[in-house]
Design an enzyme around this catalytic site. Structure first.
Site, PDB file in Angstrom:
ATOM      1  N   HIS A  82       0.841  -1.200   0.000  1.00  0.00           N
ATOM      2  CA  HIS A  82       0.000   0.000   0.000  1.00  0.00           C
ATOM      3  C   HIS A  82       0.873   1.246   0.000  1.00  0.00           C
ATOM      4  O   HIS A  82       1.819   1.353   0.785  1.00  0.00           O
ATOM      5  CB  HIS A  82      -0.888   0.010   1.250  1.00  0.00           C
ATOM      6  CG  HIS A  82      -1.754   1.230   1.341  1.00  0.00           C
ATOM      7  ND1 HIS A  82      -2.909   1.370   0.608  1.00  0.00           N
ATOM      8  CD2 HIS A  82      -1.608   2.380   2.039  1.00  0.00           C
ATOM      9  CE1 HIS A  82      -3.450   2.548   0.873  1.00  0.00           C
ATOM     10  NE2 HIS A  82      -2.679   3.184   1.741  1.00  0.00           N
ATOM     11  N   ASP A 161     -15.606   2.804   6.948  1.00  0.00           N
ATOM     12  CA  ASP A 161     -14.539   3.771   6.651  1.00  0.00           C
ATOM     13  C   ASP A 161     -14.959   4.712   5.537  1.00  0.00           C
ATOM     14  O   ASP A 161     -14.682   5.914   5.576  1.00  0.00           O
ATOM     15  CB  ASP A 161     -13.245   3.042   6.269  1.00  0.00           C
ATOM     16  CG  ASP A 161     -12.212   4.040   5.760  1.00  0.00           C
ATOM     17  OD1 ASP A 161     -11.800   4.901   6.556  1.00  0.00           O
ATOM     18  OD2 ASP A 161     -11.868   4.003   4.564  1.00  0.00           O
ATOM     19  N   ARG A 168     -15.081  12.963   7.626  1.00  0.00           N
ATOM     20  CA  ARG A 168     -13.816  13.575   8.085  1.00  0.00           C
ATOM     21  C   ARG A 168     -13.351  14.642   7.105  1.00  0.00           C
ATOM     22  O   ARG A 168     -12.833  15.682   7.497  1.00  0.00           O
ATOM     23  CB  ARG A 168     -12.733  12.490   8.223  1.00  0.00           C
ATOM     24  CG  ARG A 168     -12.920  11.612   9.448  1.00  0.00           C
ATOM     25  CD  ARG A 168     -11.997  10.394   9.382  1.00  0.00           C
ATOM     26  NE  ARG A 168     -10.597  10.758   9.273  1.00  0.00           N
ATOM     27  CZ  ARG A 168      -9.680   9.992   8.674  1.00  0.00           C
ATOM     28  NH1 ARG A 168      -9.996   8.832   8.140  1.00  0.00           N
ATOM     29  NH2 ARG A 168      -8.442  10.393   8.608  1.00  0.00           N
ATOM     30  N   SER A 183      -8.278   3.921   9.197  1.00  0.00           N
ATOM     31  CA  SER A 183      -8.868   3.988   7.864  1.00  0.00           C
ATOM     32  C   SER A 183      -8.085   3.114   6.876  1.00  0.00           C
ATOM     33  O   SER A 183      -8.657   2.286   6.160  1.00  0.00           O
ATOM     34  CB  SER A 183      -8.886   5.455   7.417  1.00  0.00           C
ATOM     35  OG  SER A 183      -9.204   5.561   6.060  1.00  0.00           O
ATOM     36  N   LYS A 187      -8.929  -1.364   5.719  1.00  0.00           N
ATOM     37  CA  LYS A 187      -9.067  -1.852   4.340  1.00  0.00           C
ATOM     38  C   LYS A 187      -8.006  -2.914   4.035  1.00  0.00           C
ATOM     39  O   LYS A 187      -8.262  -3.891   3.336  1.00  0.00           O
ATOM     40  CB  LYS A 187      -8.965  -0.673   3.363  1.00  0.00           C
ATOM     41  CG  LYS A 187     -10.198   0.239   3.445  1.00  0.00           C
ATOM     42  CD  LYS A 187     -10.072   1.505   2.627  1.00  0.00           C
ATOM     43  CE  LYS A 187      -9.185   2.508   3.279  1.00  0.00           C
ATOM     44  NZ  LYS A 187      -9.346   3.908   2.886  1.00  0.00           N
TER      45      LYS A 187
HETATM   46  N1  URA Z   1      -6.082   7.357   3.047  1.00  0.00           N
HETATM   47  C1  URA Z   1      -7.089   6.666   3.615  1.00  0.00           C
HETATM   48  O1  URA Z   1      -7.550   5.659   3.087  1.00  0.00           O
HETATM   49  N2  URA Z   1      -7.570   7.101   4.780  1.00  0.00           N
HETATM   50  C2  URA Z   1      -7.108   8.187   5.438  1.00  0.00           C
HETATM   51  O2  URA Z   1      -7.579   8.524   6.500  1.00  0.00           O
HETATM   52  C3  URA Z   1      -6.069   8.893   4.820  1.00  0.00           C
HETATM   53  C4  URA Z   1      -5.565   8.449   3.627  1.00  0.00           C
END
Ligand code: URA
Length: 434
Positions: A82, A161, A168, A183, A187
């Site tokens: 990631h 999320d 957010r 967050s 995932k």
């Molecule tokens: N990328 C995400 O998936 N979540 C965040 O909070 C910030 C960057």
């Protein structure tokens, strides 16, 4: 339990239990808790913080809000990668086939680009015929057969999320370590791999502007991943200037192929080999990262990585001839050039501004689900530290709309600084966090 009590509890700096966190997160996801209470709750977390146990609980509650992929049908140690997002970051296109060609199964779920950062799915879709959606069984079969498959992330992964992130974004509560960590990691945990490699970018084109902030985020994500039984490591890497020379979907695919042919730009080649080495190590195919790095370099030099890329493209419906003839990728009709206004050295190429310029060409989207121009983007002929003479082309901009490309040209002009003194670029790979 009620929402007001939990908002007050967090506001006053107390720890929340997993049940309490679950009550808020699932209540909001299901529509029982309104935006205004969730906003206050997020702001309370923003100011009072969360410890590691709360952050891990929040991560798991969000992971369990949707589908959790079961990859147990895939043989071997599955490693996910990631990147926190950057400009010109096409490393997944290079690292995934290199690692797969060394025996590490890559079962990857990737996203689309939003704002000035690109997404792997958009890049792959610039290859004629390439499909990023497939059934779960087909996905697992393809990884077992060829060692690699990449699919688009579905809305069923961590829906909590998705909803909370949108809130957010409009309530000033994005920049909190626990919220960012939960967050991203919710995932990643839902994506089902056994180990996770994080590339945490820092600099003008990244979410984290300073190395210190990137290190703090990486350390927290590594702790949470390991606490939840996933071997997790992170690289802190530079995003002060774009990575490589190409920015934009088809342009980046072409550059990734160049790297796999051993003739790509030095920075993206160096970072890809480092990340592939880490992935090979995490996947149990090397004793340590150094051996992983050597194996990745061999895969690149021998052409095995390129052959794996072609096989992967073909398996997902794309035309594998792209590795021999990048001319089959979409092409732009409009080309403009940014030229140096004086002699000197390139002292900065602001990654965020270059990302915006690329977005203006049509290569990026401002709103989710917006169509993008896969051929558009830009190519940098000079990078930070390079000498230039007045009139030299610093960058070419591509697109299919004169107005858009002109706007991009203006933004690119703001991104590039030329000075009399030579300035070296910052270190590309700053730290590894294990
Ligand atoms: N990328 C995400 O998936 N979540 C965040 O909070 C910030 C960057």
């Amino acid at each position: 339990m009620n929402a007001v009590d939990l908002i007050v509890k967090k506001r006053d700096g107390e720890r929340l239990t997993r049940e309490e966190i679950g009550y808020m997160v699932m209540g909001y996801t299901d529509g029982d808790i309104p935006d205004y209470q969730m906003s206050a709750f997020l702001m309370a977390i923003f100011f009072s913080g969360m410890d590691d146990v709360e952050t891990a609980d929040l991560t798991e509650v969000m992971r369990d809000s949707g589908d959790v992929m079961d990859l147990s049908g895939i043989k071997g140690i599955k490693v996910d990668k990631h990147s926190t997002g950057g400009v010109g970051d096409k490393t997944t296109l290079i690292v995934a086939p290199l690692a797969a060609s060394c025996g590490v199964p890559v079962a990857k779920m990737s996203g689309r680009g939003l704002g000035f950062t690109g997404g792997t799915v958009d890049k792959l879709e610039s290859i004629p015929g390439f499909r990023v959606s497939m059934e779960r069984d087909e996905f697992i079969r393809q990884v077992n057969d060829t060692g690699i498959a990449v699919i688009g992330q579905t809305g069923h992964i961590a829906p909590a999320d998705k909803k909370i992130y949108a809130l957010r974004d409009v309530t000033g509560t994005v920049e909190n370590l626990s919220l960012i960590t939960s967050s991203i990691m919710s995932k990643k945990l839902a994506a089902g791999s056994d180990a996770i490699l994080l590339d945490v970018k820092c600099g003008s084109g990244a979410f984290m502007k300073t190395e210190e902030d990137a290190v703090r985020l990486a350390e927290m994500m590594v702790r949470i991943g390991n606490m939840r039984g996933r071997k997790t490591v992170a690289a802190i890497t530079d995003m002060e200037q774009p990575l490589g020379r190409a920015v934009g979907n088809a342009l980046e695919v072409k550059e990734a192929i160049d790297v796999l042919k051993g003739r790509g730009p030095d920075d993206i080649t160096e970072l890809s080999l480092k990340l592939a080495g880490m992935m090979i190590y995490l996947g149990g195919m090397a004793e340590d990262e150094a051996e992983g790095g050597r194996k990745a370099a061999q895969a690149l030099q021998s052409g095995r990585g390129l052959a794996k890329f072609a096989e992967f493209v073909e398996m997902q419906g794309g035309d594998p001839a792209v590795t021999e003839d990048p001319g089959i990728l979409p092409r732009s009709d409009v080309v403009m050039e940014l030229k140096a206004e004086r002699d000197g050295y390139v002292s900065a190429i602001d990654a965020m501004r270059i990302g915006l310029a690329s977005q203006h060409t049509g290569a990026g989207r401002e709103r989710k689900d917006e169509a993008i121009d896969l051929s558009a983007g830009l190519y940098l002929y000079r990078k930070t530290g390079d000498p230039v003479k007045k009139g030299d082309v610093i960058c070419s901009l591509y697109g299919n709309n004169v107005k858009k490309v002109k706007k991009a040209l203006e933004e690119a002009g703001n991104a590039v600084k030329i000075s009399e003194e030579k300035k070296e670029p910052g270190k590309l790979i700053k730290r590894i966090i294990t």
